[in-house]
Design a protein around this motif. Structure first.
Motif, short mmCIF file in Angstrom:
data_model
loop_
_atom_site.label_atom_id
_atom_site.label_comp_id
_atom_site.label_asym_id
_atom_site.label_seq_id
_atom_site.Cartn_x
_atom_site.Cartn_y
_atom_site.Cartn_z
N THR A 1 0.83 -1.19 0.00
CA THR A 1 0.00 0.00 0.00
C THR A 1 0.87 1.25 0.00
O THR A 1 1.95 1.27 0.60
CB THR A 1 -0.94 0.03 1.22
OG1 THR A 1 -1.71 1.24 1.19
CG2 THR A 1 -0.17 -0.02 2.53
N LYS A 2 0.40 2.30 -0.68
CA LYS A 2 1.10 3.57 -0.68
C LYS A 2 0.63 4.46 0.47
O LYS A 2 1.19 5.55 0.68
CB LYS A 2 0.89 4.28 -2.01
CG LYS A 2 1.42 3.50 -3.22
CD LYS A 2 2.90 3.20 -3.10
CE LYS A 2 3.41 2.42 -4.30
NZ LYS A 2 4.85 2.05 -4.15
N ILE A 3 -0.37 4.01 1.19
CA ILE A 3 -0.89 4.77 2.33
C ILE A 3 -0.01 4.51 3.55
O ILE A 3 0.19 3.36 3.95
CB ILE A 3 -2.34 4.39 2.63
CG1 ILE A 3 -3.23 4.65 1.40
CG2 ILE A 3 -2.87 5.16 3.83
CD1 ILE A 3 -4.64 4.13 1.55
N LYS A 4 0.49 5.56 4.13
CA LYS A 4 1.38 5.43 5.29
C LYS A 4 0.64 4.77 6.45
O LYS A 4 -0.43 5.23 6.85
CB LYS A 4 1.90 6.81 5.70
CG LYS A 4 3.03 6.78 6.70
CD LYS A 4 3.56 8.19 6.92
CE LYS A 4 4.74 8.20 7.90
NZ LYS A 4 5.29 9.56 8.09
N PRO A 5 1.21 3.71 7.02
CA PRO A 5 0.52 3.00 8.12
C PRO A 5 0.76 3.67 9.47
O PRO A 5 1.40 4.73 9.55
CB PRO A 5 1.17 1.62 8.07
CG PRO A 5 2.58 1.91 7.65
CD PRO A 5 2.47 3.07 6.68
N LEU B 1 5.53 1.18 10.60
CA LEU B 1 6.17 2.00 9.58
C LEU B 1 7.44 1.37 9.01
O LEU B 1 7.70 1.45 7.81
CB LEU B 1 6.48 3.38 10.16
CG LEU B 1 6.96 4.46 9.19
CD1 LEU B 1 5.95 4.66 8.07
CD2 LEU B 1 7.17 5.78 9.95
N LEU B 2 8.25 0.74 9.84
CA LEU B 2 9.53 0.19 9.39
C LEU B 2 9.32 -0.89 8.32
O LEU B 2 9.99 -0.88 7.29
CB LEU B 2 10.32 -0.36 10.57
CG LEU B 2 11.70 -0.94 10.24
CD1 LEU B 2 12.59 0.11 9.61
CD2 LEU B 2 12.35 -1.52 11.50
N ARG B 3 8.40 -1.81 8.58
CA ARG B 3 8.15 -2.89 7.62
C ARG B 3 7.62 -2.33 6.30
O ARG B 3 7.97 -2.81 5.21
CB ARG B 3 7.14 -3.89 8.20
CG ARG B 3 6.88 -5.10 7.26
CD ARG B 3 8.12 -5.93 7.15
NE ARG B 3 8.00 -7.07 6.25
CZ ARG B 3 8.34 -7.06 4.97
NH1 ARG B 3 8.82 -5.93 4.42
NH2 ARG B 3 8.23 -8.14 4.23
#
Length: 296
Positions: A121-125, A130-132
């Motif tokens: 996904t291009k949506i920031k989690p 975030l690292l993965r």
């Protein structure tokens, strides 16, 4: 014609199998099977319902044996001449996902490997994932164009079409029973033996993101596997940038210095890597330092 092989562990694999089954049914006269091997999960979700679908089979191992062993087990049970290897936590990005692979099979009269690609996904989690997400988008989710132009021999077993004859010759390493570098060992065997590698624009979407804490733990285990694989001569010393740099530095007596500096900074590095300010530069330094610290 096609055996779809999916190792799973503590994950609901039924929706994926159902989607693949429906796609296979849409292809006229397709002879297929879908095999799922559970590596002794503690939770089974709906996975046993896989057996209710025609040509679909779900097996549960009594003890955890690791990803390589799980894949090898599935390969040994496959009855068709082509195998599609998939991870349990992926999802086809196209309703023609299976059809695209069938078209490739019909084009080929030789044993080969074909990698369809992987997307994130291009949506920031959330910060704790975030690292993965950063690592996956940077190193795994290579576009079809980049794979063809820059890394034509790159492939991952998360979405890989392989002739069964190739898999029978080059099994996944039984010496590696935990996460990390089993794909690289298999990849190098394919390259060394000049098996044709094709890049396809037929990606799957990677659904599950490990938390940064879990991913760090897996990354350390992977580096331990890298060390073990080099010791066992499953991989050459220069198989990765980290191992190559390690052996270069070791020549000049820098290993102990770098390992010492890493130990001094390990805790704060881990704290940053697990938080919202995580970044791949620090992650690469962390991995390098950890590899230096576990080698003697």
């Amino acid at each position: 014609m096609l055996s779809i092989l999916i190792p799973t562990f503590n994950y609901n694999t039924y929706p994926l199998v159902s989607e693949l089954y429906n796609q296979c049914r849409q292809i006229e006269n397709l002879d297929f099977e879908i095999l799922v091997n559970d590596d002794a999960s503690k939770d089974f979700f709906e996975n046993e319902s896989i057996n209710d679908l025609p040509n679909c089979f779900f097996n549960i191992q009594k003890t955890n044996q690791g990803l390589s062993a799980s894949r090898n087990y599935l390969i040994s049970k496959a009855v068709h001449s082509w195998c599609l290897l998939l991870d349990a936590d992926v999802w086809p990005t196209s309703k023609d996902f299976i059809l695209n692979y069938i078209k490739k099979i019909k084009q080929e009269n030789q044993a080969c490997v074909a990698f369809g690609g992987l997307e994130y996904t291009k949506i920031k989690p959330n910060a704790n994932e975030l690292l993965r997400w950063l690592y996956g988008n940077k190193h795994e989710a290579l576009s079809f164009e980049k794979r063809v132009q820059n890394r034509p021999k790159h492939f991952l077993s998360s979405n890989l079409l392989v002739s069964k004859s190739v898999l029978e010759r080059f099994a996944y390493p039984k010496e590696i029973n935990t996460y990390g570098y089993e794909d690289l060992i298999f990849n190098l065997k394919i390259i060394e033996n000049k098996i044709p590698i094709f890049q396809l624009d037929n990606p799957v979407f990677h659904e599950k993101l490990d938390t940064s804490e879990i991913f760090l733990s897996k990354s350390k285990k992977a580096l331990e596997n890298l060390c073990k694989s080099i010791d066992l001569k499953l991989l050459p010393k220069d198989a990765t940038g980290i191992s190559k740099l390690y052996y270069q530095c070791n020549i000049f007596g820098l290993r102990k210095i770098i390992a010492f500096v890493f130990k001094l900074n390990q805790k704060w590095m881990e704290k940053v890597l697990k938080g919202k300010y995580t970044n791949l530069t620090l992650f690469n330094l962390y991995r390098l330092g950890y590899f230096f610290s576990i080698n003697k």
